[in-house]
Motif scaffolding. Structure first.
Motif, PDB file in Angstrom:
ATOM      1  N   ASP A 178     136.423 128.057 -34.289  1.00 25.59           N
ATOM      2  CA  ASP A 178     137.646 127.172 -34.725  1.00 25.59           C
ATOM      3  C   ASP A 178     137.450 126.064 -33.519  1.00 25.59           C
ATOM      4  N   ALA A 179     136.298 125.482 -33.433  1.00 25.28           N
ATOM      5  CA  ALA A 179     136.213 124.272 -32.729  1.00 25.28           C
ATOM      6  C   ALA A 179     135.392 123.127 -33.191  1.00 25.28           C
ATOM      7  N   VAL A 183     145.224 122.457 -27.524  1.00 27.31           N
ATOM      8  CA  VAL A 183     144.471 122.645 -28.791  1.00 27.31           C
ATOM      9  C   VAL A 183     144.619 121.146 -29.399  1.00 27.31           C
ATOM     10  N   ASN A 184     143.397 120.663 -29.966  1.00 28.94           N
ATOM     11  CA  ASN A 184     143.091 119.404 -30.596  1.00 28.94           C
ATOM     12  C   ASN A 184     143.075 118.401 -29.650  1.00 28.94           C
ATOM     13  N   LEU A 185     142.738 118.585 -28.424  1.00 32.44           N
ATOM     14  CA  LEU A 185     142.648 117.483 -27.219  1.00 32.44           C
ATOM     15  C   LEU A 185     141.075 117.588 -26.751  1.00 32.44           C
ATOM     16  N   PRO A 186     140.559 116.354 -27.059  1.00 31.95           N
ATOM     17  CA  PRO A 186     139.008 116.436 -26.774  1.00 31.95           C
ATOM     18  C   PRO A 186     138.740 116.720 -25.329  1.00 31.95           C
ATOM     19  N   THR A 187     137.998 117.715 -24.986  1.00 32.27           N
ATOM     20  CA  THR A 187     137.502 118.335 -23.703  1.00 32.27           C
ATOM     21  C   THR A 187     136.173 117.425 -23.570  1.00 32.27           C
ATOM     22  N   GLY A 199     131.323 117.042 -25.880  1.00 35.18           N
ATOM     23  CA  GLY A 199     132.480 117.660 -25.390  1.00 35.18           C
ATOM     24  C   GLY A 199     132.652 118.649 -26.635  1.00 35.18           C
ATOM     25  N   ILE A 200     134.042 119.050 -26.638  1.00 34.79           N
ATOM     26  CA  ILE A 200     134.453 119.965 -27.557  1.00 34.79           C
ATOM     27  C   ILE A 200     135.887 119.655 -27.902  1.00 34.79           C
ATOM     28  N   LEU A 228     125.671 122.660 -26.493  1.00 30.09           N
ATOM     29  CA  LEU A 228     127.256 123.380 -26.247  1.00 30.09           C
ATOM     30  C   LEU A 228     127.591 124.210 -27.198  1.00 30.09           C
ATOM     31  N   GLU A 229     127.991 125.430 -27.174  1.00 28.62           N
ATOM     32  CA  GLU A 229     128.644 126.413 -28.001  1.00 28.62           C
ATOM     33  C   GLU A 229     129.766 126.739 -27.661  1.00 28.62           C
TER      34      GLU A 229
END
Length: 324
Positions: free
Chosen positions: A234-235, A186-190, A268-269, A228-229
């Motif tokens: 919540d992203a 959570v909250n980490l850029p992917t 990214g996401i 990207l979806e």
């Protein structure tokens, strides 16, 4: 199948199914168009989907030589009248059709004029033959002298070939590489990216060489962007639009490497909540710019852009903290 109407193999048909000449055995008359992949690319997984409501033709008209047409009609007639249990109305219909072209309006299939023109027949994509659009080509076989334009809508042409080739382009899966690879936080850029070696241009050439006609068209799909979806509201996506454009070297996005942890990924996401005991379905869709060239059309001409995508599971966990 109505007498005098041909069928065309649809998307995914192999050359082994159609045969090298485009013909099947028996009395069936099928499309004589041949399709060839002209690049190794990264194709072979799925068909392109137009971004608009446009679709390739469901039916069209193709030429046949007098010899080919006469053979078809005679085979169709013999098969119908000699099939045990065949209804009398079918035999009557086949006989009337044969008489029209052999001893009626036309004489002996115009074989004595074989060098002066061609028969034109309606062709339907057999994967779409139930669609209303496939019923629009309902004109019985007709004769056209050399140099004259067929008096119908949608006679086969280089553009028609290009549009039919559109429907036979096979595109690669769009499973993106991500980092972290298995599980993100959570909250980490992917970070997300696509390999340039896999996403090359993909082309299909459609050619017709029959009855004195020799035309062809090549339809080419070029990847231009990745959408990207995240699979959850919540992203957040990078960029905010979720649309990652292609780089100059043909890649999309940028692979993660050590030392980039503090950087914002170009593609990214960032997930804002955990996926719990399940996963989020990350949808990755590539948009392909599609053009064609062909007989009489050497410069690339636009066809509607297309898309192809798939989803993949992403596990998102809460970041664990240690309290002392």
């Amino acid at each position: 199948m109505v007498a005098g109407t041909a069928a065309a193999k649809g998307p995914g048909a192999s050359e082994a199914e159609v045969g090298a000449s485009g013909k099947r055995s028996g009395s069936d008359l099928v499309s004589m168009i041949r399709y060839t992949s002209t690049t190794s690319g990264g194709g072979g997984k799925g068909n392109v989907t137009p971004v608009s409501n446009w679709t390739p033709p469901a039916c069209w008209y193709e030429p046949r030589s007098a010899q080919e047409f006469s053979k078809y009609v005679e085979n169709m007639y013999d098969e119908t009248v000699n099939t045990p249990g065949q209804h009398s109305y079918a035999k009557t219909s086949a006989g009337m059709f044969r008489d029209e072209y052999k001893d009626g309006k036309y004489k002996n299939y115009n074989l004595d004029q074989k060098d002066e023109g061609n028969w034109w027949v309606a062709v339907r994509d057999e994967d779409r033959w139930m669609e209303p659009e496939a019923q629009l080509c309902d004109k019985p076989p007709f004769w056209v002298e050399n140099g004259a334009a067929p008096p119908v809508e949608n006679p086969v042409s280089p553009q028609v070939l290009a549009e039919l080739a559109y429907n036979r382009i096979q595109l690669p899966n769009t499973e993106v590489a991500v980092a972290p690879e298995a599980t993100t936080k959570v909250n980490l850029p992917t970070w997300a990216w696509l390999d340039k070696a896999k996403f090359k241009e993909v082309s299909v050439t459609a050619a017709l060489n029959v009855g004195g006609f020799n035309i062809q068209a090549t339809t080419t799909a070029k990847p231009v962007s990745l959408k990207l979806e995240p699979g959850t509201p919540d992203a957040e996506t990078y960029p905010a639009s979720g649309e990652c454009t292609i780089n100059e070297d043909g890649s999309i996005g940028e692979p993660y490497a050590r030392g980039k942890a503090d950087r914002t990924p170009p593609c990214g996401i960032r997930y804002l909540r955990s996926s719990g005991d399940g996963t989020f379905k990350l949808q990755a869709t590539v948009t392909w710019e599609i053009t064609w060239t062909g007989t009489g059309n050497p410069n690339p001409t636009q066809l509607p852009n297309g898309t192809f995508g798939n989803d993949q599971d992403v596990t998102v966990q809460e970041i664990q903290s240690v309290n002392r």
